[in-house]
Motif scaffolding. Structure first.
Motif, short mmCIF file in Angstrom:
data_model
loop_
_atom_site.label_atom_id
_atom_site.label_comp_id
_atom_site.label_asym_id
_atom_site.label_seq_id
_atom_site.Cartn_x
_atom_site.Cartn_y
_atom_site.Cartn_z
N ALA A 22 0.84 -1.21 0.00
CA ALA A 22 0.00 0.00 0.00
C ALA A 22 0.87 1.25 0.00
O ALA A 22 0.59 2.22 -0.72
N ALA A 23 1.94 1.24 0.79
CA ALA A 23 2.84 2.40 0.85
C ALA A 23 3.51 2.62 -0.50
O ALA A 23 3.63 3.75 -0.98
N VAL A 24 3.94 1.54 -1.15
CA VAL A 24 4.61 1.66 -2.45
C VAL A 24 3.63 2.18 -3.50
O VAL A 24 3.99 3.01 -4.33
N HIS A 25 2.39 1.72 -3.46
CA HIS A 25 1.39 2.23 -4.42
C HIS A 25 1.16 3.72 -4.22
O HIS A 25 1.07 4.47 -5.20
N THR A 26 1.08 4.16 -2.99
CA THR A 26 0.91 5.59 -2.71
C THR A 26 2.11 6.38 -3.22
O THR A 26 1.96 7.42 -3.87
N LEU A 27 3.32 5.89 -2.91
CA LEU A 27 4.54 6.56 -3.39
C LEU A 27 4.56 6.64 -4.91
O LEU A 27 4.87 7.69 -5.48
N LYS A 28 4.23 5.53 -5.56
CA LYS A 28 4.26 5.48 -7.02
C LYS A 28 3.26 6.47 -7.61
O LYS A 28 3.56 7.19 -8.56
N GLU A 29 2.06 6.54 -7.03
CA GLU A 29 1.02 7.43 -7.52
C GLU A 29 1.45 8.90 -7.41
O GLU A 29 1.36 9.66 -8.37
N GLU A 39 2.46 11.55 -10.47
CA GLU A 39 1.80 12.85 -10.61
C GLU A 39 2.82 13.97 -10.74
O GLU A 39 2.68 14.85 -11.61
N ILE A 40 3.84 13.93 -9.89
CA ILE A 40 4.87 14.98 -9.92
C ILE A 40 5.58 14.97 -11.26
O ILE A 40 5.75 16.02 -11.90
N ILE A 41 5.99 13.80 -11.71
CA ILE A 41 6.72 13.69 -12.98
C ILE A 41 5.86 14.17 -14.14
O ILE A 41 6.32 14.93 -15.00
#
Length: 128
Positions: free
Chosen positions: A23-30, A34-36
């Motif tokens: 869940a943490a990795v999915h949040t980080l990836k999302e 967005e930033i990129i």
């Protein structure tokens, strides 16, 4: 964890930890994506604007403006401005006592910071 802990409890604990990590990795990836994406979109728009500005500057030059007159209208690409490093000599080479060298270092750092802030403002704000 000890040897008497049932295997199902250990498995449940491991699954719980793995699910939290996923869940943490999915949040980080999302958030990262967005930033990129936003940065790429901004850089694309910025590049287009700088191209149009270049064309307008060329037209202004053809109309009779000099490079000096158009200097304030030029814009560097985002991120191309380099920070100026303040060079300091070691205290032992300055011949100063440690107390006076700290005051001199603080004064030069404050002056350098103030000039960096002033230089980073757009030209229209510097004259206001």
């Amino acid at each position: 964890m000890d040897i008497t802990t049932p295997a199902s409890d250990i498995e449940a604990r491991i699954r719980g930890e793995a699910e939290r990590k996923i869940a943490a990795v999915h949040t980080l990836k999302e958030i990262h994506n967005e930033i990129i994406e936003e940065r790429e979109a901004f850089l694309t728009r910025d590049s287009d604007r700088r191209r149009r500005l270049g064309e307008a500057l060329a037209q202004a030059k053809k109309a009779g403006f000099s490079d000096a007159e158009l200097k304030d209208w030029r814009v560097d690409p985002v991120g191309s401005r380099k920070r100026v490093k303040v060079r300091r000599t070691p205290a032992k080479n300055r011949g100063e006592s440690p107390d006076s060298s700290n005051a001199a270092t603080e004064a030069s750092t404050t002056a350098a910071t103030a000039s960096d802030i002033a230089d980073s403002r757009p030209a229209d704000q510097m004259t206001a």
